[in-house]
Motif scaffolding. Structure first.
Motif, PDB file in Angstrom:
ATOM      1  N   LEU A  27      -9.311  -3.922  -7.045  1.00 31.98           N
ATOM      2  CA  LEU A  27      -8.281  -4.609  -6.268  1.00 31.98           C
ATOM      3  C   LEU A  27      -6.950  -3.862  -6.320  1.00 31.98           C
ATOM      4  N   THR A  28      -6.608  -3.348  -7.489  1.00 35.83           N
ATOM      5  CA  THR A  28      -5.355  -2.601  -7.624  1.00 35.83           C
ATOM      6  C   THR A  28      -5.398  -1.321  -6.796  1.00 35.83           C
ATOM      7  N   ALA A  29      -6.505  -0.596  -6.881  1.00 37.68           N
ATOM      8  CA  ALA A  29      -6.633   0.660  -6.128  1.00 37.68           C
ATOM      9  C   ALA A  29      -6.652   0.398  -4.627  1.00 37.68           C
ATOM     10  N   LEU A  30      -7.436  -0.566  -4.209  1.00 29.88           N
ATOM     11  CA  LEU A  30      -7.550  -0.859  -2.779  1.00 29.88           C
ATOM     12  C   LEU A  30      -6.224  -1.347  -2.204  1.00 29.88           C
ATOM     13  N   ALA A  31      -5.519  -2.159  -2.962  1.00 27.69           N
ATOM     14  CA  ALA A  31      -4.239  -2.705  -2.487  1.00 27.69           C
ATOM     15  C   ALA A  31      -3.194  -1.617  -2.320  1.00 27.69           C
ATOM     16  N   SER A  32      -3.332  -0.509  -3.040  1.00 24.66           N
ATOM     17  CA  SER A  32      -2.344   0.566  -2.956  1.00 24.66           C
ATOM     18  C   SER A  32      -2.348   1.230  -1.580  1.00 24.66           C
ATOM     19  N   GLY A  33      -3.503   1.208  -0.922  1.00 29.03           N
ATOM     20  CA  GLY A  33      -3.615   1.846   0.380  1.00 29.03           C
ATOM     21  C   GLY A  33      -3.558   3.365   0.326  1.00 29.03           C
ATOM     22  N   GLN A  34      -3.652   3.937  -0.853  1.00 29.20           N
ATOM     23  CA  GLN A  34      -3.575   5.398  -0.978  1.00 29.20           C
ATOM     24  C   GLN A  34      -4.833   6.065  -0.419  1.00 29.20           C
ATOM     25  N   LEU A 100      -1.601 -19.318   4.713  1.00 27.55           N
ATOM     26  CA  LEU A 100      -2.003 -17.954   5.066  1.00 27.55           C
ATOM     27  C   LEU A 100      -0.814 -17.003   5.050  1.00 27.55           C
ATOM     28  N   TYR A 101       0.321 -17.463   5.527  1.00 31.72           N
ATOM     29  CA  TYR A 101       1.529 -16.628   5.547  1.00 31.72           C
ATOM     30  C   TYR A 101       1.916 -16.198   4.134  1.00 31.72           C
ATOM     31  N   ASP A 102       1.823 -17.131   3.195  1.00 31.82           N
ATOM     32  CA  ASP A 102       2.168 -16.823   1.806  1.00 31.82           C
ATOM     33  C   ASP A 102       1.129 -15.916   1.152  1.00 31.82           C
ATOM     34  N   GLY A 103      -0.133 -16.059   1.560  1.00 34.64           N
ATOM     35  CA  GLY A 103      -1.194 -15.343   0.872  1.00 34.64           C
ATOM     36  C   GLY A 103      -1.538 -13.969   1.408  1.00 34.64           C
ATOM     37  N   LEU A 104      -1.234 -13.710   2.673  1.00 41.36           N
ATOM     38  CA  LEU A 104      -1.700 -12.474   3.291  1.00 41.36           C
ATOM     39  C   LEU A 104      -0.999 -11.211   2.797  1.00 41.36           C
ATOM     40  N   THR A 105       0.108 -11.359   2.086  1.00 43.00           N
ATOM     41  CA  THR A 105       0.786 -10.171   1.570  1.00 43.00           C
ATOM     42  C   THR A 105       0.572  -9.969   0.068  1.00 43.00           C
ATOM     43  N   ASN A 106      -0.273 -10.811  -0.557  1.00 44.17           N
ATOM     44  CA  ASN A 106      -0.499 -10.603  -1.982  1.00 44.17           C
ATOM     45  C   ASN A 106      -1.503  -9.475  -2.220  1.00 44.17           C
ATOM     46  N   ARG A 107      -1.684  -9.099  -3.462  1.00 39.24           N
ATOM     47  CA  ARG A 107      -2.511  -7.938  -3.784  1.00 39.24           C
ATOM     48  C   ARG A 107      -3.945  -8.085  -3.290  1.00 39.24           C
ATOM     49  N   ASP A 108      -4.556  -9.221  -3.535  1.00 41.57           N
ATOM     50  CA  ASP A 108      -5.951  -9.393  -3.154  1.00 41.57           C
ATOM     51  C   ASP A 108      -6.138  -9.244  -1.652  1.00 41.57           C
ATOM     52  N   SER A 109      -5.239  -9.839  -0.888  1.00 40.10           N
ATOM     53  CA  SER A 109      -5.358  -9.757   0.571  1.00 40.10           C
ATOM     54  C   SER A 109      -5.176  -8.323   1.064  1.00 40.10           C
ATOM     55  N   ARG A 110      -4.199  -7.614   0.500  1.00 40.32           N
ATOM     56  CA  ARG A 110      -3.997  -6.213   0.897  1.00 40.32           C
ATOM     57  C   ARG A 110      -5.236  -5.381   0.564  1.00 40.32           C
ATOM     58  N   ALA A 111      -5.816  -5.649  -0.595  1.00 41.24           N
ATOM     59  CA  ALA A 111      -7.005  -4.906  -1.017  1.00 41.24           C
ATOM     60  C   ALA A 111      -8.157  -5.123  -0.045  1.00 41.24           C
ATOM     61  N   ILE A 112      -8.386  -6.362   0.345  1.00 44.71           N
ATOM     62  CA  ILE A 112      -9.495  -6.657   1.235  1.00 44.71           C
ATOM     63  C   ILE A 112      -9.248  -6.079   2.623  1.00 44.71           C
ATOM     64  N   GLU A 113      -8.009  -6.126   3.092  1.00 46.46           N
ATOM     65  CA  GLU A 113      -7.687  -5.534   4.397  1.00 46.46           C
ATOM     66  C   GLU A 113      -7.987  -4.038   4.390  1.00 46.46           C
ATOM     67  N   ASN A 114      -7.595  -3.348   3.324  1.00 49.80           N
ATOM     68  CA  ASN A 114      -7.833  -1.904   3.240  1.00 49.80           C
ATOM     69  C   ASN A 114      -9.318  -1.580   3.099  1.00 49.80           C
ATOM     70  N   LEU A 115     -10.045  -2.414   2.366  1.00 52.55           N
ATOM     71  CA  LEU A 115     -11.487  -2.206   2.251  1.00 52.55           C
ATOM     72  C   LEU A 115     -12.147  -2.392   3.610  1.00 52.55           C
ATOM     73  N   ARG A 116     -11.805  -3.457   4.298  1.00 52.14           N
ATOM     74  CA  ARG A 116     -12.390  -3.713   5.613  1.00 52.14           C
ATOM     75  C   ARG A 116     -12.084  -2.581   6.600  1.00 52.14           C
ATOM     76  N   ALA A 117     -10.874  -2.046   6.508  1.00 45.25           N
ATOM     77  CA  ALA A 117     -10.480  -0.960   7.410  1.00 45.25           C
ATOM     78  C   ALA A 117     -11.339   0.284   7.195  1.00 45.25           C
TER      79      ALA A 117
END
Length: 204
Positions: A27-34, A100-117
């Protein structure tokens, strides 16, 4: 088979700790978007483990990504509680949008967005290359639909309109959350109210 095998490997405390450590590192790595963050092998190294450890715990990359999705789903299972039957239609819609507005910018959400991408876009390709991951993503969609139907069940709203709303809201909220992350000059509170008003008008 790999999923069943990995499930049998979870009983001891040390194994569970290793498993959770790998999932948290993912989750930490994926959320970084690197660049290169969507790499099970790299994540294992970041967690001080080996690729063999990932294989032992999850079977393969597909099993690992599926476990990451399941892990985040379990963590947010109680975000949408049983609906308050005294709440109005507007309050319920606004509650979903605000959550959803509060949750979509947290680490888990960013990680899943990057994984899906990084995963295949076409369903056939996703299901062929990552069948367990595809099954988890499908179950997410089904679960979200059920959550939305339950949220309005006592208000006798047209189920088809609720279904359409359920597919609309996540995409719309990702757009608003993206504006939040980009530092938009737009009035995002007004945007959320506008979306709420539009959905309420449609569901009435």
């Amino acid at each position: 088979m790999a999923e069943a095998d990995s499930a049998r490997r979870r009983p001891n405390r040390r194994g569970s700790a290793t498993r959770e450590s790998l999932l948290e590192a993912a989750l930490t790595a994926l959320a970084s978007g690197q660049p290169g963050a969507v790499s099970a092998n790299r994540i294992a190294k970041d967690a001080g483990a080996t690729w063999g450890t990932v294989q032992y715990q999850f079977g393969d990359t597909d099993g690992f990504w599926a476990a990451v999705l399941r892990y985040t789903a379990e963590r947010r299972a109680n975000i949408f509680t049983s609906p308050d039957t005294s709440a109005s239609l507007r309050d319920r819609v606004a509650g979903i949008i605000d959550t959803l507005y509060d949750g979509l910018t947290n680490r888990d959400s960013r990680a899943i967005e990057n994984l899906r991408a990084a995963l295949p876009r076409e369903h056939a390709d996703l299901e062929r290359l990552y069948p367990q991951t595809a099954a988890e993503l499908f179950s997410w969609g089904q679960g979200w639909q059920e959550t939305c139907q339950k949220a309005f069940a006592d208000l006798h709203v047209d189920p088809q309109r609720i279904r359409e709303m359920a597919w609309l809201i996540p995409g719309a909220m990702r757009g608003i959350a993206s504006e939040k992350q980009l530092g938009s000059y737009g009035d995002l509170d007004a945007a959320r109210r506008g979306l709420t008003n539009a959905i309420v008008a449609y569901l009435k």
